[in-house]
Design an enzyme around this catalytic site. Structure first.
Site, PDB file in Angstrom:
ATOM      1  CE1 TYR A   1      -4.116  -2.332   4.554  1.00 54.90           C
ATOM      2  CE2 TYR A   1      -3.629  -0.510   4.696  1.00 54.90           C
ATOM      3  CZ  TYR A   1      -4.066  -1.355   3.627  1.00 54.90           C
ATOM      4  OH  TYR A   1      -4.076  -1.601   2.310  1.00 54.90           O
TER       5      TYR A   1
ATOM      6  CB  SER B   1      -1.129  -0.281   1.092  1.00 53.19           C
ATOM      7  OG  SER B   1      -0.958   1.220   1.700  1.00 53.19           O
TER       8      SER B   1
HETATM    9  P1  NAP Z   1     -11.212  -5.948  -0.988  1.00 50.89           P
HETATM   10  O1  NAP Z   1     -11.983  -6.064  -1.966  1.00 50.89           O
HETATM   11  O2  NAP Z   1     -11.155  -5.989   0.690  1.00 50.89           O
HETATM   12  O3  NAP Z   1     -10.192  -7.732  -1.330  1.00 50.89           O
HETATM   13  C1  NAP Z   1      -9.506  -8.171  -0.281  1.00 50.89           C
HETATM   14  C2  NAP Z   1      -9.640  -9.692  -0.472  1.00 50.89           C
HETATM   15  O4  NAP Z   1      -9.227 -10.023   0.546  1.00 50.89           O
HETATM   16  C3  NAP Z   1     -11.374  -9.882   0.292  1.00 50.89           C
HETATM   17  O5  NAP Z   1     -11.295 -11.020  -0.697  1.00 50.89           O
HETATM   18  C4  NAP Z   1     -10.750 -10.395   1.625  1.00 50.89           C
HETATM   19  O6  NAP Z   1     -11.940 -10.517   2.145  1.00 50.89           O
HETATM   20  C5  NAP Z   1     -10.468 -11.323   1.170  1.00 50.89           C
HETATM   21  N1  NAP Z   1      -9.214 -12.009   2.644  1.00 50.89           N
HETATM   22  C6  NAP Z   1      -9.834 -11.023   3.930  1.00 50.89           C
HETATM   23  N2  NAP Z   1      -8.952 -11.559   4.837  1.00 50.89           N
HETATM   24  C7  NAP Z   1      -8.543 -13.009   4.037  1.00 50.89           C
HETATM   25  C8  NAP Z   1      -8.067 -13.921   4.151  1.00 50.89           C
HETATM   26  N3  NAP Z   1      -8.208 -14.300   5.957  1.00 50.89           N
HETATM   27  N4  NAP Z   1      -7.965 -15.118   4.017  1.00 50.89           N
HETATM   28  C9  NAP Z   1      -7.672 -14.828   2.115  1.00 50.89           C
HETATM   29  N5  NAP Z   1      -8.752 -13.894   1.593  1.00 50.89           N
HETATM   30  C10 NAP Z   1      -8.668 -12.384   2.775  1.00 50.89           C
HETATM   31  O7  NAP Z   1      -9.513  -4.826  -0.849  1.00 50.89           O
HETATM   32  P2  NAP Z   1      -8.770  -4.286  -1.995  1.00 50.89           P
HETATM   33  O8  NAP Z   1      -9.155  -2.861  -2.221  1.00 50.89           O
HETATM   34  O9  NAP Z   1      -9.032  -5.283  -3.298  1.00 50.89           O
HETATM   35  O10 NAP Z   1      -7.280  -4.908  -1.770  1.00 50.89           O
HETATM   36  C11 NAP Z   1      -6.477  -6.132  -2.143  1.00 50.89           C
HETATM   37  C12 NAP Z   1      -4.871  -5.407  -1.523  1.00 50.89           C
HETATM   38  O11 NAP Z   1      -5.014  -4.412  -2.241  1.00 50.89           O
HETATM   39  C13 NAP Z   1      -5.171  -5.768   0.001  1.00 50.89           C
HETATM   40  O12 NAP Z   1      -3.976  -6.127   0.380  1.00 50.89           O
HETATM   41  C14 NAP Z   1      -5.024  -4.645   0.253  1.00 50.89           C
HETATM   42  O13 NAP Z   1      -4.511  -4.265   1.477  1.00 50.89           O
HETATM   43  C15 NAP Z   1      -4.447  -3.251  -0.979  1.00 50.89           C
HETATM   44  N6  NAP Z   1      -4.614  -2.173  -1.006  1.00 50.89           N
HETATM   45  C16 NAP Z   1      -6.195  -1.323  -1.635  1.00 50.89           C
HETATM   46  C17 NAP Z   1      -5.879  -0.468  -1.475  1.00 50.89           C
HETATM   47  C18 NAP Z   1      -7.350   0.139  -2.092  1.00 50.89           C
HETATM   48  O14 NAP Z   1      -7.089   1.971  -2.090  1.00 50.89           O
HETATM   49  N7  NAP Z   1      -8.399  -0.469  -2.286  1.00 50.89           N
HETATM   50  C19 NAP Z   1      -5.451   0.638  -1.325  1.00 50.89           C
HETATM   51  C20 NAP Z   1      -3.983   0.140  -0.793  1.00 50.89           C
HETATM   52  C21 NAP Z   1      -3.428  -1.293  -0.333  1.00 50.89           C
HETATM   53  P3  NAP Z   1     -13.417 -10.218   3.337  1.00 50.89           P
HETATM   54  O15 NAP Z   1     -14.172  -8.969   2.362  1.00 50.89           O
HETATM   55  O16 NAP Z   1     -13.561 -11.457   3.556  1.00 50.89           O
HETATM   56  O17 NAP Z   1     -12.147  -9.006   3.991  1.00 50.89           O
END
Ligand code: NAP
Length: 275
Positions: A170, A157
């Site tokens: 986080y 991130s």
């Molecule tokens: P997202 O849609 O919430 O995707 C994250 C996925 O990880 C969800 O399906 C989530 O399930 C799953 N997850 C949570 N706990 C888990 C576990 N114990 N085992 C396996 N899967 C699990 O979020 P996203 O925005 O696409 O994020 C993807 C990555 O990008 C993450 O690492 C996030 O920190 C990073 N990121 C995102 C942003 C942003 O602006 N979107 C910015 C910086 C970094 P649940 O729905 O149950 O949580």
């Protein structure tokens, strides 16, 4: 020939319909890789409808196969050592190799001001955002070594590089994840294994919108006002899309990334965290 033809990629946290993991899986499949799409089991609610993650993964795998690709859907909770061992074992049984690991699963659990974050929240954030990727890397590296190499891409991130108030646990875990990538890069480069961190900024996913809603409530602002305030800090003045992150992963996984390791690659439109 497609850039990733003959290669096998495992992606965690890939079920969310508007998530970064799904975009990465679709991009790597379009680039020719066989993709193992994984996520935690169970339901979640989105737009007032309940979705089953396993169904979403199975449908995604079927769509990839229908467009000529190869995909396998597996349940994988990154906090479960048993799930990790089983998923890597099933990937090896089906494909006989694993070339690309994308540690995408992440959780905003414990997003609160530092003084309000509980030990339980710190532990949840540690388990999902750091320990899960650690154990997954340890699980795939022996296969990568014996194949003569591989690519590990950890989704960090801009919180791996700086800090925004209200995301202490986080942010600490995402900093540690970037440090993990550097350690793996330094130790495993001799075996042909490259490891990098992709650092998304504000990317339009459900996780991002959940954070926006919380911040808006805390600040007493409308979601529109909060977003205008947040995105005004971005050089490009907008949020990115999951496909923008997927493009960075495809670069690091592909031929163009063969001499790149131990880096943090922001995909952020220029988020300038001052701290
Ligand atoms: P997202 O849609 O919430 O995707 C994250 C996925 O990880 C969800 O399906 C989530 O399930 C799953 N997850 C949570 N706990 C888990 C576990 N114990 N085992 C396996 N899967 C699990 O979020 P996203 O925005 O696409 O994020 C993807 C990555 O990008 C993450 O690492 C996030 O920190 C990073 N990121 C995102 C942003 C942003 O602006 N979107 C910015 C910086 C970094 P649940 O729905 O149950 O949580």
């Amino acid at each position: 020939m497609a850039a990733l033809s003959g290669q096998v990629a495992l992606i965690t946290g890939a079920s969310a319909p508007r998530g970064i993991g799904r975009a990465i899986a679709q991009r790597l499949a379009a680039d020719g890789a066989a993709v193992v799409v994984t996520d935690i089991a169970g339901n979640f609610t989105l737009d007032d409808a309940t979705h089953d993650r396993e169904t979403l993964l199975t449908e995604m795998a079927a769509e990839i196969e229908a467009s000529g690709g190869t995909a396998l859907a597996l349940t994988l909770d990154v906090t479960s050592g048993e799930d990790i061992a089983r998923s890597v074992g099933e990937t090896m049984s089906r494909f006989g190799r694993i070339d690309i690991l994308v540690n995408n699963a992440g959780s905003l659990a414990g997003s609160a001001s530092f003084m309000d974050t509980t030990p339980v929240q710190w532990n949840t954030s540690f388990q999902v955002n750091l320990l899960g990727p650690v154990i997954l890397c340890q699980a795939v590296i022996p296969a990568m070594r014996s194949q003569g190499g591989g690519r590990i891409i950890n989704i960090g991130s801009t919180g791996s590089l700086g800090a925004e108030p209200g995301f202490g646990a986080y942010t600490a875990m995402k900093h540690a994840l970037a440090a993990l990538s550097k350690t793996i890069a330094s130790e495993e480069g001799q075996h042909g294994i490259l490891c990098n961190t992709v650092c998304p900024g504000f990317i339009m996913t459900d996780m991002h919108m959940a954070a926006n809603r919380r911040l808006a409530t805390e600040a007493g602002l409308s979601i529109e006002a909060l977003q205008a305030q947040r995105y005004a800090t971005v050089a490009t003045r907008n949020a990115g899309q999951p496909e923008d992150v997927a493009a960075a992963v495809a670069y690091l996984a592909g031929p163009g990334g063969r001499y790149v390791t131990g880096t943090n690659l922001p995909v952020s439109g220029g988020v300038p965290y001052g701290i």
